[in-house]
Scaffold this motif. Structure first.
Motif, mmCIF file in Angstrom:
data_model
loop_
_atom_site.group_PDB
_atom_site.id
_atom_site.type_symbol
_atom_site.label_atom_id
_atom_site.label_comp_id
_atom_site.label_asym_id
_atom_site.label_seq_id
_atom_site.Cartn_x
_atom_site.Cartn_y
_atom_site.Cartn_z
ATOM 1 N N SER A 106 3.380 3.637 6.324
ATOM 2 C CA SER A 106 3.368 2.537 5.696
ATOM 3 C C SER A 106 2.474 2.697 4.289
ATOM 4 O O SER A 106 2.782 1.951 3.463
ATOM 5 N N GLU A 107 1.522 3.690 4.397
ATOM 6 C CA GLU A 107 0.857 3.859 3.057
ATOM 7 C C GLU A 107 1.472 4.169 2.056
ATOM 8 O O GLU A 107 1.380 3.828 0.731
ATOM 9 N N TYR A 108 2.784 4.889 2.326
ATOM 10 C CA TYR A 108 3.659 5.347 1.332
ATOM 11 C C TYR A 108 4.742 4.454 0.734
ATOM 12 O O TYR A 108 5.371 4.550 0.126
ATOM 13 N N LEU A 109 4.680 3.221 1.482
ATOM 14 C CA LEU A 109 5.630 2.171 1.292
ATOM 15 C C LEU A 109 4.931 0.724 0.958
ATOM 16 O O LEU A 109 4.910 -0.180 1.881
ATOM 17 N N PRO A 110 4.265 0.628 -0.158
ATOM 18 C CA PRO A 110 3.160 -0.288 -0.402
ATOM 19 C C PRO A 110 4.255 -1.711 -0.475
ATOM 20 O O PRO A 110 3.586 -2.735 -0.372
ATOM 21 N N ALA A 111 5.669 -1.713 -0.707
ATOM 22 C CA ALA A 111 6.309 -2.870 -0.574
ATOM 23 C C ALA A 111 6.533 -3.480 0.725
ATOM 24 O O ALA A 111 7.259 -4.373 0.925
ATOM 25 N N LEU A 112 6.149 -2.424 1.580
ATOM 26 C CA LEU A 112 6.606 -2.962 3.153
ATOM 27 C C LEU A 112 5.722 -3.907 3.772
ATOM 28 O O LEU A 112 4.632 -3.920 3.723
ATOM 29 N N GLY A 113 6.373 -5.069 3.672
ATOM 30 C CA GLY A 113 5.416 -6.203 4.051
ATOM 31 C C GLY A 113 4.889 -6.272 5.520
ATOM 32 O O GLY A 113 5.386 -5.565 6.436
ATOM 33 N N ALA B 232 3.059 7.396 -3.311
ATOM 34 C CA ALA B 232 2.411 6.129 -3.797
ATOM 35 C C ALA B 232 0.988 6.342 -3.447
ATOM 36 O O ALA B 232 0.143 5.368 -3.680
ATOM 37 N N LEU B 233 0.677 7.074 -2.399
ATOM 38 C CA LEU B 233 -0.661 7.550 -1.963
ATOM 39 C C LEU B 233 -1.553 7.789 -3.236
ATOM 40 O O LEU B 233 -2.732 7.157 -3.101
ATOM 41 N N PHE B 234 -0.758 8.258 -4.416
ATOM 42 C CA PHE B 234 -1.710 8.473 -5.228
ATOM 43 C C PHE B 234 -1.478 7.461 -6.742
ATOM 44 O O PHE B 234 -1.784 7.736 -7.856
ATOM 45 N N ASN B 235 -0.850 6.358 -6.380
ATOM 46 C CA ASN B 235 -0.958 5.352 -7.147
ATOM 47 C C ASN B 235 -2.214 4.874 -7.922
ATOM 48 O O ASN B 235 -3.164 5.198 -7.149
ATOM 49 N N ASP B 236 -2.119 3.927 -8.864
ATOM 50 C CA ASP B 236 -3.562 3.764 -9.427
ATOM 51 C C ASP B 236 -4.287 3.116 -8.365
ATOM 52 O O ASP B 236 -3.822 2.316 -7.680
ATOM 53 N N GLY B 237 -5.592 3.264 -8.620
ATOM 54 C CA GLY B 237 -6.654 2.945 -7.548
ATOM 55 C C GLY B 237 -6.830 3.965 -6.416
ATOM 56 O O GLY B 237 -7.642 3.774 -5.623
ATOM 57 N N TRP B 238 -5.978 5.056 -6.544
ATOM 58 C CA TRP B 238 -6.455 6.192 -5.270
ATOM 59 C C TRP B 238 -7.811 6.431 -5.107
ATOM 60 O O TRP B 238 -8.165 6.704 -3.830
#
Length: 490
Positions: free
Chosen positions: A195-202, A300-306
């Motif tokens: 889930s954390e690596y798939l931020p678009a997963l609703g 995506a774990l290191f996307n902005d705000g990580w």
């Protein structure tokens, strides 16, 4: 059959008596005079173990005759360790794990797609048992890009905006669910959900996948979504989502690496899981015995705000090839130039690790990641010996029997509902698979460190898979490849 096995584990011989023992059969392998420990029955005694055709067929205080014999005096004879959560599914990774006592290594958090390719690539050429869940990450990548690669595949990670960060249409969601059901029928061991690596997963998308899992009686292995901040209040929220979904759908949920995802919230998170289980919710968890995690730098774990989400900064990230800690500049450089590379994230409080390792019902799993030219995280080499040497012998955080159960019986039982083969692993009883790990409780220890992550564990002289020794006198048997695929329905 299970009752017969328990009788054997308690010392009731499968043969007729002392006379029958003296004139009894010659076994393929006899393990002599070891401390035989079975976590299901609690049996703990000095005995001889007879193995034939890959099965345990006798457990006896009387001498047994064997074509091959192993002197196990001073050694514990335990079920082979079962790792539910490893990403190191290559020959080198398997050999690192088998010298740590692992006889079954499974890719359940990230999973694999297509699962038939995973099993076909390993059949007849793998030293230990193997298996995989269905990877929703790879399914999404296939639907969006036509490529079903993992996150550490360079061609896949550079397109994560498409498969990880772009919401699916209804048609794409329907296809995602259909592929999952097909892959489970093809042998996948449940659902691997990053889930954390798939931020678009609703959240509603996950809920639908959970309903499918409940209908299939398939467990869900989840890396929970990111907390918005690394404080107790926010760290609880992703855990609550999974417990609520499990309660409302009836799905079985396994929360991966509870240490790195709970951080300072470990006590209330474990209390919540215990409470859910007491009320009939099928939820379990695991931990690795290290105070640092590891992941792909381009994810995506290191996307902005990580930094807010992880409670970390650049100095907490280690670059394994050199051991250097990062700066904003080096982080940006490596993330751009080598997005598929693994880094080490030093963020887990040591107290969190010890609490989770000792907590009843928490399994041990490595979360092993692939090594690159000998660089990487030591957990792929030393997890199980570390628990035995550090947390049992040195810290007295838990008993030896409890530790063995966390590494064997509990993971076997987690999968029994979909893989009947697992009913014969994780135990030392007559009729069970002869997957066995022999270790010296006085010397077993991990030797891998962050600086030298591939130094193999000490004190594990023999490992047996399906009745075949794959480690003898602490060395790999290079011609032995008895490992079999663990699949749903078999």
């Amino acid at each position: 059959q299970r009752l017969a096995g328990i009788a054997g584990a308690l010392g009731i011989l499968a043969l007729a008596g002392p006379e029958a023992q003296a004139a009894g059969p010659t076994y393929d392998l006899v393990i002599m005079g070891g401390r035989v420990m079975d976590p299901e029955t609690g049996a703990d005694r000095i005995a001889n173990v007879g193995v034939a055709k890959g099965k345990i067929v006798a457990i006896s205080k009387s001498p047994l005759s064997g074509k091959r014999r192993i002197d196990a005096k001073g050694l514990v004879v335990a079920p082979g360790f079962i790792d539910l959560h490893s990403h190191g599914h290559d020959p080198f990774g398997y050999d690192q794990q088998v010298r740590d006592g692992v006889t079954t290594s499974l890719e359940l958090e990230a999973g694999f797609y297509p699962v038939k390719d995973f099993y076909a690539a390993r059949a007849g050429r793998t030293r230990i048992n193997y298996g995989a869940s269905v990877s929703i990450q790879s399914v999404r990548a296939k639907i969006k890009t036509g490529q079903a690669g993992a996150m550490n595949d360079p061609a896949t990670i550079v397109r994560k905006t498409e498969w990880a960060e772009t919401p699916f249409t209804k048609a794409e969601r329907d296809r995602e669910r259909a592929i999952y059901r097909e892959e489970f029928a093809a042998g996948g061991l449940g659902l691997g959900l990053l889930s954390e690596y798939l931020p678009a997963l609703g959240r509603d998308e996950i809920y639908d996948l959970m309903k499918d899992s409940a209908a299939l009686h398939a467990p869900v292995f989840v890396h929970v979504r990111a907390a918005t901040h690394a404080d107790v209040d926010n760290l609880m929220t992703p855990m609550q989502e999974m417990v609520a979904d499990a309660a409302s759908t009836g799905a079985s949920v396994h929360i991966c690496h509870i240490g790195s995802k709970s951080l300072t919230a470990i006590v209330p998170v474990l209390d919540m899981i215990d409470g859910a289980r007491k009320h009939g919710v099928d939820v379990s968890t695991e931990v690795y015995p290290y105070d640092a995690g590891s992941t792909v730098i381009g994810s995506a774990l290191f996307n902005d705000g990580w930094r807010e989400r992880q409670g970390a900064d650049f100095k907490d990230i280690e670059w394994p090839p050199t051991g250097e800690r990062m700066t904003a500049e080096s982080f940006a450089k490596f993330r751009k130039e080598q997005p598929e590379a693994f880094v080490i994230l030093h963020t887990i409080p040591p107290a969190t690790v010890e609490i989770a390792v000792a907590h009843p019902g928490v399994m041990i799993a490595s979360d092993a990641v692939p090594y690159a030219n000998g660089a990487g995280h030591p957990r792929g080499t030393g997890t199980f010996a570390r628990v035995l040497g550090v947390y049992v012998r040195e810290k007295h955080a838990l008993t030896l029997m409890d530790a063995i159960g966390k590494m064997t019986l509990l993971p076997a039982k987690r999968l029994e509902q979909i893989s009947p083969a697992m009913r014969h692993k994780g135990r030392v009883q007559v009729g069970d698979d002869a997957d066995l790990t022999l270790f010296d409780p006085a010397t077993v220890i991990d030797r891998a460190t962050y600086a030298q992550p591939v130094r193999t564990s000490a004190g594990v002289p023999y490992v047996i898979v399906g009745g075949v020794p794959v480690v003898e006198a602490g060395e790999i048997v290079k011609t032995a490849f008895p490992g079999k695929g663990v699949t749903s329905g078999h």
